[in-house]
Scaffold this motif. Sequence first.
Motif, short mmCIF file in Angstrom:
data_model
loop_
_atom_site.label_atom_id
_atom_site.label_comp_id
_atom_site.label_asym_id
_atom_site.label_seq_id
_atom_site.Cartn_x
_atom_site.Cartn_y
_atom_site.Cartn_z
N UNK A 48 0.84 -1.20 0.00
CA UNK A 48 0.00 0.00 0.00
C UNK A 48 0.88 1.25 0.00
N UNK A 49 1.92 1.25 0.80
CA UNK A 49 2.84 2.39 0.84
C UNK A 49 3.53 2.58 -0.50
N UNK A 50 3.90 1.50 -1.16
CA UNK A 50 4.53 1.59 -2.48
C UNK A 50 3.55 2.17 -3.50
N UNK A 51 2.30 1.74 -3.45
CA UNK A 51 1.29 2.26 -4.37
C UNK A 51 1.08 3.76 -4.14
N UNK A 52 1.05 4.16 -2.88
CA UNK A 52 0.91 5.57 -2.53
C UNK A 52 2.05 6.38 -3.15
N UNK A 53 3.27 5.87 -3.03
CA UNK A 53 4.44 6.56 -3.59
C UNK A 53 4.36 6.67 -5.11
N UNK A 66 -4.51 15.47 -12.54
CA UNK A 66 -5.22 14.19 -12.55
C UNK A 66 -6.60 14.33 -11.92
N UNK A 67 -7.07 15.54 -11.83
CA UNK A 67 -8.34 15.78 -11.16
C UNK A 67 -8.19 15.45 -9.69
N UNK A 68 -9.27 15.14 -9.06
CA UNK A 68 -9.23 14.74 -7.65
C UNK A 68 -8.97 13.24 -7.51
N UNK A 69 -8.88 12.54 -8.62
CA UNK A 69 -8.83 11.08 -8.58
C UNK A 69 -7.58 10.54 -7.89
N UNK A 70 -6.42 11.08 -8.20
CA UNK A 70 -5.19 10.59 -7.57
C UNK A 70 -5.20 10.88 -6.08
N UNK A 71 -5.62 12.06 -5.70
CA UNK A 71 -5.69 12.40 -4.27
C UNK A 71 -6.68 11.50 -3.54
N UNK A 72 -7.78 11.21 -4.17
CA UNK A 72 -8.78 10.34 -3.55
C UNK A 72 -8.23 8.92 -3.41
N UNK A 73 -7.51 8.46 -4.43
CA UNK A 73 -6.91 7.12 -4.37
C UNK A 73 -5.90 7.04 -3.22
N UNK A 74 -5.11 8.11 -3.05
CA UNK A 74 -4.15 8.13 -1.95
C UNK A 74 -4.86 8.09 -0.61
N UNK A 75 -5.96 8.80 -0.49
CA UNK A 75 -6.74 8.80 0.75
C UNK A 75 -7.28 7.40 1.04
N UNK A 76 -7.75 6.73 0.00
CA UNK A 76 -8.27 5.38 0.19
C UNK A 76 -7.17 4.40 0.58
N UNK A 77 -5.96 4.60 0.06
CA UNK A 77 -4.84 3.76 0.46
C UNK A 77 -4.50 3.97 1.94
N UNK A 78 -4.55 5.20 2.40
CA UNK A 78 -4.32 5.47 3.82
C UNK A 78 -5.37 4.76 4.66
N UNK A 79 -6.62 4.80 4.21
CA UNK A 79 -7.69 4.12 4.93
C UNK A 79 -7.47 2.60 4.93
N UNK A 80 -7.03 2.05 3.79
CA UNK A 80 -6.77 0.61 3.71
C UNK A 80 -5.65 0.21 4.67
N UNK A 81 -4.62 1.02 4.75
CA UNK A 81 -3.52 0.74 5.67
C UNK A 81 -4.00 0.73 7.12
N UNK A 82 -4.86 1.67 7.45
CA UNK A 82 -5.42 1.72 8.81
C UNK A 82 -6.28 0.49 9.10
#
Length: 95
Positions: A48-53, A66-82
Motif C-alpha cells: 500500500x505504501x509503495x502504491x501511494x508513492x 489528474x483531477x481529484x482522482x489521484x488524491x482520492x486514491x491516496x486517501x483510500x490507500x491510507x484508509x486501507x492501511x489503517x
Amino acid sequence: MKHKTLYFVAVLIFVLGFAFGGVIFAQRPLNDINPTRWPNLADAQHHISQAFDKIDEAQKDNRDQLGDHAAKAKDLLVQASRELKAAADYLAHHH
C-alpha cells in the motif's frame, strides 16, 4: 457587516479544509504492523505504501492534473492501511 462576512468565510474555509483535508492532503500510510507476528498483513501494508508513492510520482509527473482522482486514491490507500492495522490489532487481542 464586512467583518462578519470575512469571519464567516474564514470559518467556512477552516471547516471545509478539516472535512476534506484527508482527500486533499493525504499523509503517507504508516507501516506499523509487526512483520514478525503478522507477515502477510505487514507485506500488504508495505505494498500500500509503495502504491501511494507511485501515485505521488504520477501526480508530480503530470503536474497534479489528474483531477481529484489521484488524491482520492491516496486517501483510500491510507484508509486501507489503517484497516490492515486494525485487523492486526484484532488478531492480537482475539487470537
